[in-house]
Scaffold this active site. Structure first.
Site, PDB file in Angstrom:
ATOM      1  N   ARG A   1      11.325  -6.373   5.253  1.00 60.56           N
ATOM      2  CA  ARG A   1      11.218  -4.932   5.516  1.00 60.56           C
ATOM      3  C   ARG A   1      11.758  -4.611   6.907  1.00 60.56           C
ATOM      4  O   ARG A   1      12.405  -3.597   7.114  1.00 60.56           O
ATOM      5  CB  ARG A   1       9.753  -4.487   5.386  1.00 60.56           C
ATOM      6  CG  ARG A   1       9.564  -2.990   5.490  1.00 60.56           C
ATOM      7  CD  ARG A   1       8.187  -2.565   5.068  1.00 60.56           C
ATOM      8  NE  ARG A   1       7.199  -2.774   6.114  1.00 60.56           N
ATOM      9  CZ  ARG A   1       5.894  -2.537   5.982  1.00 60.56           C
ATOM     10  NH1 ARG A   1       5.415  -2.097   4.831  1.00 60.56           N
ATOM     11  NH2 ARG A   1       5.053  -2.733   6.969  1.00 60.56           N
TER      12      ARG A   1
ATOM     13  N   ARG B   1      -0.590  -9.237  13.406  1.00 55.79           N
ATOM     14  CA  ARG B   1      -1.126  -8.171  12.536  1.00 55.79           C
ATOM     15  C   ARG B   1      -1.920  -8.769  11.377  1.00 55.79           C
ATOM     16  O   ARG B   1      -2.959  -8.235  10.991  1.00 55.79           O
ATOM     17  CB  ARG B   1       0.017  -7.291  12.022  1.00 55.79           C
ATOM     18  CG  ARG B   1       0.545  -6.368  13.116  1.00 55.79           C
ATOM     19  CD  ARG B   1       1.936  -5.870  12.813  1.00 55.79           C
ATOM     20  NE  ARG B   1       1.999  -5.038  11.639  1.00 55.79           N
ATOM     21  CZ  ARG B   1       3.103  -4.892  10.907  1.00 55.79           C
ATOM     22  NH1 ARG B   1       4.201  -5.541  11.224  1.00 55.79           N
ATOM     23  NH2 ARG B   1       3.094  -4.098   9.864  1.00 55.79           N
TER      24      ARG B   1
ATOM     25  N   ARG C   1      -9.778   0.665   8.904  1.00 50.28           N
ATOM     26  CA  ARG C   1      -9.390  -0.710   9.228  1.00 50.28           C
ATOM     27  C   ARG C   1     -10.466  -1.443  10.011  1.00 50.28           C
ATOM     28  O   ARG C   1     -10.285  -2.610  10.348  1.00 50.28           O
ATOM     29  CB  ARG C   1      -8.118  -0.678  10.072  1.00 50.28           C
ATOM     30  CG  ARG C   1      -6.830  -0.989   9.293  1.00 50.28           C
ATOM     31  CD  ARG C   1      -5.693  -0.738  10.249  1.00 50.28           C
ATOM     32  NE  ARG C   1      -4.484  -1.434  10.001  1.00 50.28           N
ATOM     33  CZ  ARG C   1      -3.395  -0.884   9.469  1.00 50.28           C
ATOM     34  NH1 ARG C   1      -3.418   0.336   9.004  1.00 50.28           N
ATOM     35  NH2 ARG C   1      -2.286  -1.572   9.404  1.00 50.28           N
TER      36      ARG C   1
ATOM     37  N   LYS D   1       0.816  -1.221   0.000  1.00 51.42           N
ATOM     38  CA  LYS D   1       0.000   0.000   0.000  1.00 51.42           C
ATOM     39  C   LYS D   1       0.850   1.272   0.000  1.00 51.42           C
ATOM     40  O   LYS D   1       0.604   2.188  -0.765  1.00 51.42           O
ATOM     41  CB  LYS D   1      -0.902   0.060   1.242  1.00 51.42           C
ATOM     42  CG  LYS D   1      -2.014  -0.944   1.298  1.00 51.42           C
ATOM     43  CD  LYS D   1      -2.972  -0.654   2.456  1.00 51.42           C
ATOM     44  CE  LYS D   1      -2.356  -0.714   3.828  1.00 51.42           C
ATOM     45  NZ  LYS D   1      -1.933  -2.034   4.283  1.00 51.42           N
TER      46      LYS D   1
ATOM     47  N   ARG E   1      11.949  -1.200  11.369  1.00 48.93           N
ATOM     48  CA  ARG E   1      10.631  -0.990  11.986  1.00 48.93           C
ATOM     49  C   ARG E   1      10.349  -2.100  12.988  1.00 48.93           C
ATOM     50  O   ARG E   1      10.357  -3.274  12.628  1.00 48.93           O
ATOM     51  CB  ARG E   1       9.573  -0.991  10.870  1.00 48.93           C
ATOM     52  CG  ARG E   1       8.526   0.062  11.052  1.00 48.93           C
ATOM     53  CD  ARG E   1       7.548   0.015   9.914  1.00 48.93           C
ATOM     54  NE  ARG E   1       6.283  -0.551  10.357  1.00 48.93           N
ATOM     55  CZ  ARG E   1       5.153  -0.497   9.666  1.00 48.93           C
ATOM     56  NH1 ARG E   1       5.143   0.082   8.486  1.00 48.93           N
ATOM     57  NH2 ARG E   1       4.041  -1.010  10.146  1.00 48.93           N
TER      58      ARG E   1
HETATM   59  P1  AMP Z   1       0.665   0.415   9.123  1.00 46.94           P
HETATM   60  O1  AMP Z   1       1.838   1.307   8.951  1.00 46.94           O
HETATM   61  O2  AMP Z   1      -0.522   0.865   8.309  1.00 46.94           O
HETATM   62  O3  AMP Z   1       0.992  -1.034   8.913  1.00 46.94           O
HETATM   63  O4  AMP Z   1       0.196   0.561  10.650  1.00 46.94           O
HETATM   64  C1  AMP Z   1       1.051   0.214  11.723  1.00 46.94           C
HETATM   65  C2  AMP Z   1       0.246   0.061  12.998  1.00 46.94           C
HETATM   66  O5  AMP Z   1      -0.416   1.305  13.306  1.00 46.94           O
HETATM   67  C3  AMP Z   1      -0.876  -0.961  12.942  1.00 46.94           C
HETATM   68  O6  AMP Z   1      -0.413  -2.275  13.212  1.00 46.94           O
HETATM   69  C4  AMP Z   1      -1.809  -0.438  14.027  1.00 46.94           C
HETATM   70  O7  AMP Z   1      -1.316  -0.755  15.325  1.00 46.94           O
HETATM   71  C5  AMP Z   1      -1.692   1.077  13.863  1.00 46.94           C
HETATM   72  N1  AMP Z   1      -2.712   1.596  12.917  1.00 46.94           N
HETATM   73  C6  AMP Z   1      -2.487   2.156  11.700  1.00 46.94           C
HETATM   74  N2  AMP Z   1      -3.630   2.512  11.103  1.00 46.94           N
HETATM   75  C7  AMP Z   1      -4.630   2.156  11.961  1.00 46.94           C
HETATM   76  C8  AMP Z   1      -6.052   2.234  11.917  1.00 46.94           C
HETATM   77  N3  AMP Z   1      -6.690   2.746  10.842  1.00 46.94           N
HETATM   78  N4  AMP Z   1      -6.740   1.780  12.988  1.00 46.94           N
HETATM   79  C9  AMP Z   1      -6.123   1.274  14.065  1.00 46.94           C
HETATM   80  N5  AMP Z   1      -4.791   1.140  14.172  1.00 46.94           N
HETATM   81  C10 AMP Z   1      -4.032   1.574  13.127  1.00 46.94           C
END
Ligand code: AMP
Length: 190
Positions: free
Chosen positions: A128, A146, A89, A14, A134
């Site tokens: 990654r 996740r 989400r 994404k 990260r």
């Molecule tokens: P990402 O970078 O999109 O993979 O997000 C990393 C982490 O941020 C996720 O595993 C969640 O803990 C948190 N997070 C990101 N976006 C959301 C969302 N829309 N709702 C809830 N938690 C989020």
């Protein structure tokens, strides 16, 4: 105003595709994951709260996430449209987004969903983790959590947009350029 939801499991590409789409279509990219990481880096109260969930691969509560997103959208009134990456989400997040965009008279036009198999996701995320450092990409148990959270809580969001006839699925296992071409074909037809 053109609003797009870029959707898919962690590691589906994404972020990579959002950057390319932003350049091509001059939309404003909002990644809730990036916003949380920036709050953590700046050691804000919001960052501290988000970190406790992110560290175990859980979702940050809806209210916190929705309020952060709203604030970001309000801070960018000049945007010609948004690419939402990693949001919504959950179903309550999708409903909140629909409500916000209805008030702006600019509903989500389409959800672009990148499909990638679980085994491939885990491989990509571990790689990654090694390259980016990260934290939530470095531990296989957190990664698996996740992916599980995605399957349990996030996948229904695709059905939500499918019911609105707005879901487009794209094979996310093709090369970065091939995936981008497929996304552009959908965008150009809008
Ligand atoms: P990402 O970078 O999109 O993979 O997000 C990393 C982490 O941020 C996720 O595993 C969640 O803990 C948190 N997070 C990101 N976006 C959301 C969302 N829309 N709702 C809830 N938690 C989020």
């Amino acid at each position: 105003m053109l609003n797009i939801v870029l959707f898919g499991p962690p590691g589906c590409g994404k972020g990579t595709q959002a950057e390319k789409l932003v350049q091509q279509y001059k939309l404003y990219h909002i990644s809730t994951g990036d916003l949380f990481r920036s709050e953590i880096k700046n050691e804000t109260a919001l960052g501290l709260e988000a970190k406790s969930y992110m560290d175990r691969g859980a979702l940050v509560p809806d209210e916190v996430t929705i309020n952060m997103l709203k604030a970001k959208m309000q801070a960018t009134p000049e945007a010609k449209g948004f690419i939402f990456d990693g949001f919504p989400r959950t179903i309550p997040q999708a409903e909140a987004l629909d409500k916000m965009l209805a008030e702006m008279n600019a509903p989500v036009r389409t959800m672009l969903s990148l499909k990638v198999r679980n085994e491939e996701l885990i491989k990509r995320l571990l790689l990654r983790g090694k390259e980016s450092g990260r934290a939530d990409d470095q531990d296989e148990n957190i990664i698996k959590n996740r992916v599980q959270v995605y399957n349990d809580q996030t996948k229904p969001v695709a059905d939500y947009y499918n019911q609105q006839h707005k879901l487009t699925e794209i094979n996310g296992e093709n090369s970065i350029d091939e995936v981008f071409q497929s996304l552009c074909a959908v965008m150009d037809a809008l």
